[in-house]
Design a protein around this motif. Structure first.
Motif, short mmCIF file in Angstrom:
data_model
loop_
_atom_site.label_atom_id
_atom_site.label_comp_id
_atom_site.label_asym_id
_atom_site.label_seq_id
_atom_site.Cartn_x
_atom_site.Cartn_y
_atom_site.Cartn_z
N MET A 4 44.04 38.41 31.94
CA MET A 4 44.94 37.56 32.70
C MET A 4 44.12 37.00 33.85
N PRO A 5 43.73 35.74 33.79
CA PRO A 5 42.87 35.21 34.84
C PRO A 5 43.63 34.97 36.13
N PHE A 6 43.28 35.70 37.15
CA PHE A 6 43.86 35.43 38.47
C PHE A 6 42.82 34.59 39.20
N ALA A 7 42.76 33.32 38.82
CA ALA A 7 41.67 32.47 39.28
C ALA A 7 42.12 31.73 40.51
N THR A 8 41.48 32.00 41.63
CA THR A 8 41.89 31.30 42.84
C THR A 8 40.90 30.21 43.24
N ALA A 9 39.61 30.46 43.12
CA ALA A 9 38.66 29.50 43.69
C ALA A 9 37.55 29.20 42.71
N ILE A 50 36.43 28.44 37.98
CA ILE A 50 35.84 27.39 37.16
C ILE A 50 34.78 28.00 36.25
N GLU A 51 34.05 28.99 36.79
CA GLU A 51 33.08 29.66 35.94
C GLU A 51 33.78 30.47 34.85
N MET A 93 36.54 29.55 33.45
CA MET A 93 36.86 28.55 32.44
C MET A 93 35.63 28.24 31.60
N ALA A 94 34.48 28.10 32.27
CA ALA A 94 33.25 27.79 31.55
C ALA A 94 32.92 28.92 30.59
N PHE A 109 48.52 33.75 30.62
CA PHE A 109 48.80 33.59 32.04
C PHE A 109 50.02 34.36 32.46
N TRP A 163 49.83 42.46 39.87
CA TRP A 163 49.23 43.72 39.40
C TRP A 163 50.32 44.71 39.00
N TRP A 182 43.43 47.24 33.44
CA TRP A 182 42.15 47.31 34.11
C TRP A 182 41.96 46.07 34.96
#
Ligand code: SF4
Lengths: 197, 407, 167
Positions: A29-34, A38-39, A41-42, A60, A86, A94
């Motif tokens: 589950m990507p908790f992508a903030t900054a 983007i990495e 995603m890459a 998500f 969480w 994990w």
């Protein structure tokens, strides 16, 4: 003396099976903030392709996932959100802390940025780098798989054993800026105190 | 029942009380890509009102800018618009050099121009790719990311870091480029048009994509100006303004390119403007790489503005002294006690910096004019009256970068 | 760039004495006292054609050399037809720094003013929705003021901890 088969024989085998299955079907589950997001995603897209390692089912929705990847800095306003997500994830779960910011605050030693998410939620694997290269993230996922294979039990006994907090305690008080620069690894002066028990 | 009675039932008083409900969107939602939060008031599927709530990534950039010197702060500006980091560095040092009155060398100007345009391409690629992804077209996303990897390779060859290169310095660059870099840029120029046409073929005439973007989120020319909108968004609404033409900086006045504009002002127009700009940027890169001047990349060392390279520092006493002077916090540059504003045209619009200098090597105040912040403010105007399924389409066309939005 | 027509508009509207101009590099600045700032901006918008508010920000001059006032507020105006830029600057002071809002003139001022309020505590009178924008609602300080430390006042540690055993 007759040789008695181990009474845990069956359950051990079942544990092994469950761990094998769990480890190879991690749902991140990507908790992508900054920027680290983007990495992330890459990593999941062409060229690096996380799917090769059995964790491409990125969802998500926290209730379907068992691996939280915190990618990017977490700031004051975001901490309650992160904790809530969480808590919404079902056990076993994990957490990967991706990037310098999530692990320690990174270059942002400012009023708003939390100095490491491990002060507020448990973390299993830290990935250094700003941002970590996709290869590093893939390595971290492999490490998590390794950990899952070795640690888990079918009935969740490992959670009962883990009564004491297993990570550094948050500091009650900030050190003065003059004391800030410490030799890494020194238990006495490092910026985080360790629980000796 | 007579018809009149039914009509009177949906009177004005009841309309805003009984049928509305509130939907929370974000801050952790895939279509926001990063951390935005919207509170939508819905009537059925129609959005009546949207209240954005931001600040979920506010990390104190401007406060840090007051603590770090002009060269150090470049690592922080990098992290502001993380889709095209190098464009931020170039903008920051453009303003610092304006403050200090430094004229950079022709080679440096050209290299920075190429880097800025590659950054623009990679930014537009990500925007187009993710906007298509949100509307259900996954393949375009993969094509876009493959080309972005090529851009990363170019940064990496020049600066050693693929994501946050921190490549510029006051008065020059971290290091000169190599032949390998030039070859990679040439390869990119040759290979990119194919990917561009692949993406256009997938999307330009795609029925679903057109239906979901045409006529959605229309921004008129007057509103665009009144709401301070710049960049591709403004150009898609017919505001013909591009700082590269209007206030030329770097090498843009010597290169031949066109400003891409559209009249409609909807999401599709914004997409088309971005696609057109990529080709113009490619034209710029091509001209610049073929005419790359030789000579030094840093300004003359006598000007006491650039940090001398390693060999000069270790082998000559002048170099050592100069290095020392620039590193010591009580020496550094000769900074006027003044304030200056400068801006660059980045992929998102006018990225400006307002520096207040107090005579030391750090900014007294380093204010950023963030295009994303200003562009997200127009979102409530754009979404009003549209369906909830248009939210990702409009968000995707605005290209909001959370770190730049919140700083 | 030529600023004569802009200046003549300002002279006719505000009078000769009401403002001071200065120039640095290509930035042309007009300093107006806080009471006259709305008049000046109105004149610039309606008669000199400055139709875009490109930037609005504030500076805290607490430790600045030779500063007389505490806060400076800067409006960067842009004329989209001629490309002319001017910077209108004004000063406000403690205990309650306050300025009229320019939201009625430019809708783009909405979030910019909220940000200045959030970061410096300067109140814009007449703003329709002056709330904190970047920081949490309960936050009490104004972080970009010079008397607020870079690392904050421990706000960033002020959260409950979720250990493994509880999650
Ligand atoms: S670690 Fe670096 S790349 Fe990752 S979020 Fe922090 S600043 Fe961005």
């Amino acid at each position: 003396m007759a040789v008695r088969p181990n009474e845990n024989f069956l359950i051990t085998q079942l544990d092994w099976l469950a761990n094998f299955v769990r480890a190879n079907s991690l749902w991140p589950m990507p908790f992508a903030t900054a920027c680290c997001g983007i990495e992330l995603m890459a990593t999941a897209s062409s060229r690096y392709d996380l799917a090769r390692f059995g964790s491409e089912a990125i969802r998500f929705s926290p209730r379907q996932c068992d691996l939280m990847i915190v990618a990017g800095r977490v700031v004051m306003k975001m901490v309650p959100v992160m904790q809530r997500i969480w808590l919404q994830m079902p056990e076993p779960k994990w957490c990967i802390s991706m990037g310098a910011c999530a692990s320690s605050g990174g270059v942002f030693d400012t009023y708003a940025v939390v100095q490491g998410i491990d002060r507020f939620i448990p973390v299993d694997v830290y990935v250094p780098g700003c941002p970590p290269r996709p290869e590093q993230l893939i390595r971290a996922v492999l490490d998590i798989q390794e950990k899952v294979k070795r640690q888990g039990t079918l009935l969740g006994r490992e959670f009962e054993e883990r009564k004491a907090p297993e990570r550094p305690r948050p500091l009650a008080l900030e050190l003065a800026p003059s004391e800030k620069i410490v030799a890494p690894g020194s238990v006495r002066t490092a910026t985080q105190e360790w629980d000796v028990n | 029942m007579p018809l009149q009675e039914v009509e009177s039932f949906v009177g004005e008083e009841t309309a805003d009380k009984d049928f509305l409900y509130t939907l929370n969107f974000g801050p952790q939602h895939p279509a926001t890509h990063t951390t935005l939060r919207l509170i939508l008031t819905l009537d059925g599927e129609t959005v009546i009102r949207a209240v954005p709530d931001i600040g979920y990534l506010h990390s104190g950039f401007e406060k840090l800018g007051e603590d770090l010197d002009f060269n150090q702060y470049v690592t922080i500006v990098d992290r502001m618009n993380y889709i095209s980091p190098i464009a931020n560095e170039i903008a920051w040092h453009h303003v610092v050099e304006k403050l200090l009155g430094i004229e950079i060398t022709p080679r440096c100007r050209y290299i920075r121009t190429i880097m800025a345009e590659i950054a623009r391409i990679s930014d537009h690629l990500l925007n187009v790719g993710t906007a298509a992804l949100d509307l259900g077209a996954f393949t375009a996303f993969l094509y876009a990311f493959y080309q972005r990897e090529k851009c990363y390779d170019i940064y990496e060859t020049a600066a050693g870091q693929r994501f946050h290169p921190s490549y510029t310095r006051v008065g020059g660059l971290m290091a000169d480029v190599t032949d390998d870099w030039i070859r990679k840029v040439r390869d990119f120029v040759v290979g990119f048009p194919k990917a561009h046409s692949d993406i256009s073929k997938l999307l330009n005439k795609n029925r679903i994509f057109m239906d979901r973007t045409q006529g959605i989120g229309v921004l008129s020319r007057e509103d665009a100006i009144n709401l301070s909108v710049t960049g591709p968004l403004a150009r898609a609404s017919g505001v013909v303004r591009d700082l590269r033409k209007d206030e030329p900086y770097l090498a843009y006045s010597e290169l031949d390119f066109q400003v891409v504009c559209a009249k409609e002002g909807d999401c599709y127009a914004r997409y088309m403007v971005r696609m057109g700009e990529m080709l113009e940027s490619l034209k710029i890169i091509q001209q610049a790489i073929e005419n790359l001047p030789s000579g030094p990349v840093n300004v003359d060392i006598e000007g006491k503005a650039v940090i001398p390279d390693k060999s000069a520092t270790y082998r000559s006493i002048e170099g050592l002294i100069q290095h020392f002077e620039l590193i010591m916090t009580n020496r550094q540059w000769k900074v006027p006690v003044e304030e200056v504003y400068g801006a660059n045209e980045t992929a998102n619009g006018e990225l400006g910096f307002y520096i207040v200098a107090d005579g030391t090597g750090r900014a007294y105040r380093a204010r950023t004019r963030p295009p994303s912040f200003i562009h997200f403010a127009i979102f409530p105007y754009l979404i009003e009256g549209h369906l909830i399924s248009d939210v990702p389409a409009i968000l995707g066309s605005l290209n909001i970068i959370a770190a730049e939005l919140d700083r | 760039m030529d600023h004569r027509s802009t200046l003549s508009v300002l002279r006719s509207q505000l009078g000769e004495q009401a403002f001071v101009t200065s120039e640095f590099r290509d930035n042309f600045r007009i300093e107006v006292p806080a009471e006259r700032v709305l008049d000046a901006l109105l004149a610039l918008k309606d008669q000199a054609g400055f139709d875009m508010l490109a930037e609005l920000t504030a500076v805290d001059y607490l430790h600045y050399p030779n500063a007389r006032d505490r806060y400076g507020v800067v409006y960067c105006l842009l004329n989209t037809t001629t490309g002319e830029r001017v910077f209108v600057k004004t000063f406000v002071n403690d205990p309650d720094p306050c300025l009229p809002s320019v939201f009625p003139l430019w809708k783009g001022a909405d979030w910019l003013e909220r940000e200045v309020y959030d970061m410096f505590g300067i109140v814009f009178e007449g703003h329709p929705d002056l709330r904190r924008i970047l920081l949490p609602e309960g936050f009490r300080s104004y972080p970009l003021r010079k008397d607020y430390p870079l690392r904050g006042r421990l706000e960033r540690h002020n959260f409950p901890v979720i250990p493994r055993a509880e999650s």
